[in-house]
Write a protein that holds these residues in place. Structure first.
Motif, PDB file in Angstrom:
ATOM      1  N   PHE A  13       6.577  60.599 -50.274  1.00 24.33           N
ATOM      2  CA  PHE A  13       6.965  61.846 -49.566  1.00 24.33           C
ATOM      3  C   PHE A  13       8.615  61.864 -49.987  1.00 24.33           C
ATOM      4  N   TYR A  14       9.010  63.016 -50.493  1.00 24.85           N
ATOM      5  CA  TYR A  14      10.526  63.470 -50.924  1.00 24.85           C
ATOM      6  C   TYR A  14      11.163  63.415 -49.489  1.00 24.85           C
ATOM      7  N   VAL A  15      12.233  62.616 -49.401  1.00 18.42           N
ATOM      8  CA  VAL A  15      12.843  62.662 -48.254  1.00 18.42           C
ATOM      9  C   VAL A  15      14.326  63.067 -48.635  1.00 18.42           C
ATOM     10  N   SER A  16      15.122  62.515 -49.403  1.00 17.87           N
ATOM     11  CA  SER A  16      16.306  62.481 -49.613  1.00 17.87           C
ATOM     12  C   SER A  16      16.609  62.850 -51.070  1.00 17.87           C
ATOM     13  N   PRO A  17      17.631  63.800 -51.491  1.00 12.13           N
ATOM     14  CA  PRO A  17      17.868  64.240 -52.839  1.00 12.13           C
ATOM     15  C   PRO A  17      18.486  62.940 -53.697  1.00 12.13           C
ATOM     16  N   PHE A  18      18.666  62.012 -52.879  1.00 13.88           N
ATOM     17  CA  PHE A  18      19.419  60.600 -53.462  1.00 13.88           C
ATOM     18  C   PHE A  18      18.333  59.410 -53.973  1.00 13.88           C
ATOM     19  N   ASN A  19      17.264  59.770 -53.482  1.00  9.13           N
ATOM     20  CA  ASN A  19      16.133  58.842 -53.598  1.00  9.13           C
ATOM     21  C   ASN A  19      14.961  59.276 -54.238  1.00  9.13           C
ATOM     22  N   ALA A  20      14.240  58.577 -55.192  1.00 10.93           N
ATOM     23  CA  ALA A  20      13.035  59.337 -55.819  1.00 10.93           C
ATOM     24  C   ALA A  20      11.803  58.895 -54.737  1.00 10.93           C
ATOM     25  N   VAL A  21      10.874  59.593 -55.259  1.00 12.50           N
ATOM     26  CA  VAL A  21       9.439  59.330 -54.518  1.00 12.50           C
ATOM     27  C   VAL A  21       8.961  58.004 -55.236  1.00 12.50           C
ATOM     28  N   ALA A  22       9.346  56.797 -55.012  1.00  9.54           N
ATOM     29  CA  ALA A  22       9.055  55.655 -55.549  1.00  9.54           C
ATOM     30  C   ALA A  22       9.264  54.710 -54.680  1.00  9.54           C
ATOM     31  N   GLY A  23       8.858  53.461 -55.068  1.00  8.85           N
ATOM     32  CA  GLY A  23       9.169  52.183 -54.325  1.00  8.85           C
ATOM     33  C   GLY A  23       8.087  52.299 -52.787  1.00  8.85           C
ATOM     34  N   HIS A  24       8.624  51.493 -51.999  1.00 12.08           N
ATOM     35  CA  HIS A  24       8.005  51.059 -50.780  1.00 12.08           C
ATOM     36  C   HIS A  24       8.783  51.164 -49.483  1.00 12.08           C
ATOM     37  N   TYR A  25       8.246  51.432 -48.302  1.00 15.07           N
ATOM     38  CA  TYR A  25       8.944  51.233 -47.119  1.00 15.07           C
ATOM     39  C   TYR A  25       8.373  50.016 -46.614  1.00 15.07           C
ATOM     40  N   GLN A  26       9.452  49.280 -45.754  1.00 17.80           N
ATOM     41  CA  GLN A  26       9.231  48.055 -45.011  1.00 17.80           C
ATOM     42  C   GLN A  26       9.471  48.810 -43.636  1.00 17.80           C
ATOM     43  N   VAL A  27       8.427  48.523 -42.880  1.00 17.75           N
ATOM     44  CA  VAL A  27       8.436  49.364 -41.605  1.00 17.75           C
ATOM     45  C   VAL A  27       8.122  48.349 -40.337  1.00 17.75           C
ATOM     46  N   LEU A  28       9.133  48.433 -39.594  1.00 21.53           N
ATOM     47  CA  LEU A  28       9.038  47.361 -38.249  1.00 21.53           C
ATOM     48  C   LEU A  28       9.086  48.269 -37.019  1.00 21.53           C
ATOM     49  N   ALA A  29       8.105  48.476 -36.472  1.00 13.38           N
ATOM     50  CA  ALA A  29       7.798  49.594 -35.276  1.00 13.38           C
ATOM     51  C   ALA A  29       6.856  49.006 -34.253  1.00 13.38           C
ATOM     52  N   PRO A  30       7.584  47.689 -33.541  1.00 14.30           N
ATOM     53  CA  PRO A  30       6.594  47.200 -32.591  1.00 14.30           C
ATOM     54  C   PRO A  30       6.717  48.202 -31.330  1.00 14.30           C
TER      55      PRO A  30
END
Length: 196
Positions: A108-125
């Motif tokens: 998903f396109y979130v920021s004009p300074f980051n491509a829609v590439a890569g991955h998230y590491q999500v910590l949401a306990p």
């Protein structure tokens, strides 16, 4: 959702249309159930707790919304993390429950300074008395962006909400303004812009 006195509703109102996809008139729980059904995940038989930003004077900006879906016995089964951008779009990610970071591909396109590439590491306990959420965007072997959300759980009482309006009035408007100021600062530093 909490029921507030009429005089506080303009400053803290939750609206189902601000979260997940759905039809007009659906409740937030309907939208959570529909999202899980669309992803072939079992519907929660127990409570769904959520971390959401409320509308203030009709405006809301939720950089992130999180839903913790439980079984009838209280066991956490699924986590839905919904990311919102400043263009009014949103995308939800379905995660397993975890006390360690979960890796999910960025879609998903979130920021004009980051491509829609890569991955998230999500910590949401699942939060208890405190919430501690960390989301990092990884690309090219290193974190490009790290966001944290930490705080202490407080009941949604009239006194508590009135106190929050005194301490942090118009919170979503200020968050949106700060994000735009940060974007202008990055643009002025000539950080490359990724077209939408």
């Amino acid at each position: 959702l909490p029921s507030l006195p009429w005089w506080l509703r303009p400053f803290a109102r939750f609206d189902a249309r601000d979260h997940l996809a759905g039809r007009p008139g659906e409740s937030l729980r309907d939208r959570v159930d529909a999202y899980l059904a669309d992803h072939d995940a079992a519907l929660p038989e127990g409570r769904v707790t959520a971390l959401l930003q409320a509308r203030v004077l009709g405006y809301v900006f939720n950089p992130i919304s999180i839903f913790w879906c439980h079984d009838r016995d209280g066991t956490l089964r699924r986590v839905i993390v919904e990311v919102h951008n400043t263009y009014g779009q949103r995308h939800a990610y379905l995660l397993p429950p975890a006390d360690t970071p979960v890796r999910v591909a960025k879609k998903f396109y979130v920021s004009p300074f980051n491509a829609v590439a890569g991955h998230y590491q999500v910590l949401a306990p699942r939060p208890d008395r405190r919430v501690d959420v960390v989301v990092s965007l990884h690309g090219r072997g290193r974190p490009a962006f790290v966001a944290t959300l930490r705080g202490t759980r407080r009941p949604a009482t009239a006194v508590q909400l009135a106190r929050m309006q005194i301490l942090s009035p118009l919170a979503p408007l200020l968050v949106a303004l700060r994000i735009r100021i940060q974007g202008i600062a990055l643009w002025l530093r000539r950080v490359p812009v990724v077209p939408r």
